[in-house]
Write a protein that holds these residues in place. Sequence first.
Motif, mmCIF file in Angstrom:
data_model
loop_
_atom_site.group_PDB
_atom_site.id
_atom_site.type_symbol
_atom_site.label_atom_id
_atom_site.label_comp_id
_atom_site.label_asym_id
_atom_site.label_seq_id
_atom_site.Cartn_x
_atom_site.Cartn_y
_atom_site.Cartn_z
ATOM 1 N N GLY A 12 24.700 -23.892 27.206
ATOM 2 C CA GLY A 12 24.020 -25.127 27.619
ATOM 3 C C GLY A 12 22.526 -25.126 27.432
ATOM 4 N N THR A 13 21.995 -24.327 26.482
ATOM 5 C CA THR A 13 20.553 -24.296 26.247
ATOM 6 C C THR A 13 20.290 -24.043 24.778
ATOM 7 O OG1 THR A 13 18.469 -23.307 26.956
ATOM 8 C CG2 THR A 13 20.348 -21.811 26.692
ATOM 9 N N GLN A 14 18.980 -24.003 24.384
ATOM 10 C CA GLN A 14 18.595 -23.725 23.013
ATOM 11 C C GLN A 14 17.128 -23.323 22.979
ATOM 12 O OE1 GLN A 14 19.215 -27.341 20.836
ATOM 13 N NE2 GLN A 14 17.392 -28.344 21.620
ATOM 14 N N ILE A 15 16.658 -22.901 21.770
ATOM 15 C CA ILE A 15 15.238 -22.567 21.584
ATOM 16 C C ILE A 15 14.665 -23.463 20.505
ATOM 17 C CG2 ILE A 15 15.625 -20.178 22.303
ATOM 18 C CD1 ILE A 15 15.453 -19.404 19.326
ATOM 19 N N GLU A 16 13.337 -23.586 20.537
ATOM 20 C CA GLU A 16 12.638 -24.384 19.512
ATOM 21 C C GLU A 16 11.648 -23.528 18.738
ATOM 22 O OE1 GLU A 16 10.862 -27.694 21.455
ATOM 23 O OE2 GLU A 16 12.787 -28.598 22.039
ATOM 24 N N ASN A 17 11.063 -22.516 19.425
ATOM 25 C CA ASN A 17 10.067 -21.653 18.776
ATOM 26 C C ASN A 17 10.495 -20.215 19.031
ATOM 27 O OD1 ASN A 17 7.647 -19.950 18.402
ATOM 28 N ND2 ASN A 17 6.599 -21.907 18.099
ATOM 29 N N ILE A 18 10.776 -19.501 17.940
ATOM 30 C CA ILE A 18 11.401 -18.188 18.092
ATOM 31 C C ILE A 18 10.459 -17.177 18.712
ATOM 32 C CG2 ILE A 18 10.815 -17.204 15.813
ATOM 33 C CD1 ILE A 18 13.822 -16.283 15.765
ATOM 34 N N GLU A 19 9.138 -17.278 18.440
ATOM 35 C CA GLU A 19 8.219 -16.293 19.003
ATOM 36 C C GLU A 19 7.798 -16.624 20.422
ATOM 37 O OE1 GLU A 19 5.678 -18.382 15.756
ATOM 38 O OE2 GLU A 19 7.781 -17.970 16.128
ATOM 39 N N GLU A 20 7.982 -17.884 20.850
ATOM 40 C CA GLU A 20 7.575 -18.283 22.198
ATOM 41 C C GLU A 20 8.737 -18.281 23.187
ATOM 42 O OE1 GLU A 20 4.604 -18.888 23.384
ATOM 43 O OE2 GLU A 20 3.584 -18.504 21.464
#
Length: 871
Positions: free
Chosen positions: A33-41
């Motif tokens: 139920g989630t995701q990321i947008e910026n891999i380094e942050e």
Amino acid sequence: SDIQKCKCLCTTRTWMETDNLITWCNSHLRKAGTQIENIEEDFRDGLKLMLLLEVISGERLAKPERGKMRVHKISNVNKALDFIASKGVKLVSIGAEEIVDGNVKMTLGMIWTIILRFAIQDISVEETSAKEGLLLWCQRKTAPYKNVNIQNFHISWKDGLGFCALIHRHRPELIDYGKLRKDDPLTNLNTAFDVAEKYLDIPKMLDAEDIVGTARPDEKAIMTYVSSFYHAFSGAQKAETAANRICKVLAVNQENEQLMEDYEKLASDLLEWIRRTIPWLENRAPENTMQAMQQKLEDFRDYRRLHKPPKVQEKCQLEINFNTLQTKLRLSNRPAFMPSEGKMVSDINNAWGGLEQAEKGYEEWLLNEIRRLERLDHLAEKFRQKASIHESWTDGKEAMLQQKDYETATLSEIKALLKKHEAFESDLAAHQDRVEQIAAIAQELNELDYYDSPSVNARCQKICDQWDNLGALTQKRREALERTEKLLETIDQLYLEYAKRAAPFNNWMEGAMEDLQDTFIVHTIEEIQGLTTAHEQFKATLPDADKERQAILGIHNEVSKIVQTYHVNMAGTNPYTTITPLEINGKWEHVRQLVPRRDQALMEEHARQQQNERLRKQFGAQANVIGPWIQTKMEEIGRISIEMHGTLEDQLNHLRQYEKSIVNYKPKIDQLEGDHQLIQEALIFDNKHTNYTMEHIRVGWEQLLTTIARTINEVENQILTRDAKGISQEQMNEFRASFNHFDRKKTGMMDCEDFRACLISMGYNMGEAEFARIMSIVDPNRLGVVTFQAFIDFMSRETADTDTADQVMASFKILAGDKNYITVDELRRELPPDQAEYCIARMAPYTGRDAVPGALDYMSFSTALYGESDL
């Protein structure tokens, strides 16, 4: 080293675009139920990093720190790195501080480490490394596609057909593979990427233009993307494996069922043949004629020569099929086969024993009946001959005795009549023996149950009644003559002497003619020699008889002289007898003619008995060779079955060559059968030249054939056991050596104590309870002995690699998608047609609360495959 390479690659951003890595991470994070947008942050606080690891691994990590301070973030990242390290991954130069500080190189290296460990490393095909295993999986799945040649994870995928082939192999309805062209890689790649993202939930991690525009596409990027296909289709792979296991089990069961049906049919046919044959062999109803009994004997010979031998082979084959079936059932971990009631091998053997019991003595009975009929025919002919002679003699005697001629006769005529009557009484007394012989023969025919006894009895009774009447009439006439005797004074002594001597001589000639024409039955040379001696003694009496004949004729001649000299008014007739010199000479000439005929008959019978003796010696010579040969072969087979050397195949070839040599001996048995038939046709009933009868030879031959066939079958079953159990030839030789050592009685079987000693010598340390359990396995029928086959089965039982009910049940569970039932459609989709229908016909409907239409109970079916013999 992979991590170091990864860090170097990530520095130049050549192996995979960051956006594609984000896509890969989000394909897993969205399950939480989630995701990321910026891999380094987005991974700096460690929370989503821990969540990603939990989703990929399916395991729970330590509880994360919820604070936002740097120390809390470092703690969460360390928990993630510790979890990665616990999976056997060495993290070189990657620390929590670099991830928390947003070091892009370290973060990208860590993500590749996660991909390598959790997406690729778990892939294993035939014990190869992850990369080689994944490549082998791709090659197998795309092998049917001629325009696809997967050799690596870079240029082999540039035309896009490899990706499309993987999708089409598992989901053919998603891609129209026939319309794809090798010279249009962009369309192929985009088609594969779009279909994978839309229908297979595989994120689009590659760019078609980059792959086509690069001479050597990035190997790790393609490997990562292809691994997603492996994981997406792994369920289908498991289903295929499960279906193969089920097909294997069902094929074994179908083959065993066919063998059971074949056994049942063969047993039924054999029992039916025995049931029909026994009443025929037990029928001892005698026939009335020699021809009918000869036909029965010929029918019995046809039965022994033509009808029974194939049934002996069928019985032997039935036992071989039963042993082979039981061996296959044991090897496939199935329960033993229990035939229908009354069709066990023991039932067949019992029925066969009943057949041989019925057969025993039947041939002897036939021959005795033939001998009896021969005796009856001889007695009946003798009765008819004696009765005809007697009836011929008595013809007219009653009328003669009832004459009243003495009433008007002269004195001399009366005296003549009286003398004549005395001569008749003498003649009558002489015929008493013949009447008694006729009555005795009739009585013997009755005792021997002659079929035409009523007519014999009627004729005998008529003769006896007539004989009694003759006696009464004779007595009455004598009394009448004696009343007038005082009136008669003149008696012609010459006629009287003639009559008195002619009557016994005539009777002697009639007896001689009767004896010379009498038939005879002999069975040995000694008997015919006895008849010949008696005949020679008879011929020695002929000179004295001729003297008596001449003396009688001399009396008649003297009477003739007196009549001529004194002109007696008797005209040359003798009032005291009806026997004339002409009749005496005629009968004497007949006797002389019968003598050489009797000589010839005796010579011919002597020659026949000599021929019979030659047949006895010929049969005895062969039987005295064949009988010991069969016994020797039986003993050799017993030794071979115990003292076998070399491989089982060598032993089998040796036994088959041995069997061939035995079969090649069959013509000698057939030749002996022919000699035996000649002996029977010659009505020879004993043979002092041998102790072997044809029945002994037949039984021994059948036992020899059965024994060699059983021995060969035992070796074949040992080969089946060895191959199925994975037993080496050295182990088999060791088993044989141990078995032979403790088979102290050399019977091919160990008793209980020998078997216990054998186990102790092989390292088994057991109490009474454990030994009793082992005995129940190797001796289920409690016969108190252990065969070599049972010994091998026990020694190899623990190492057997067999399917089990639990394995089959687990395979069905995979095909059913973890449900407690499986549907008809699922069976038809996952299994070949014939085996799918086999399961559908035998599976019971599923009755659980979660049942749907068409649901079947695969659990009870799996258990039944191994627990019930009547499936």
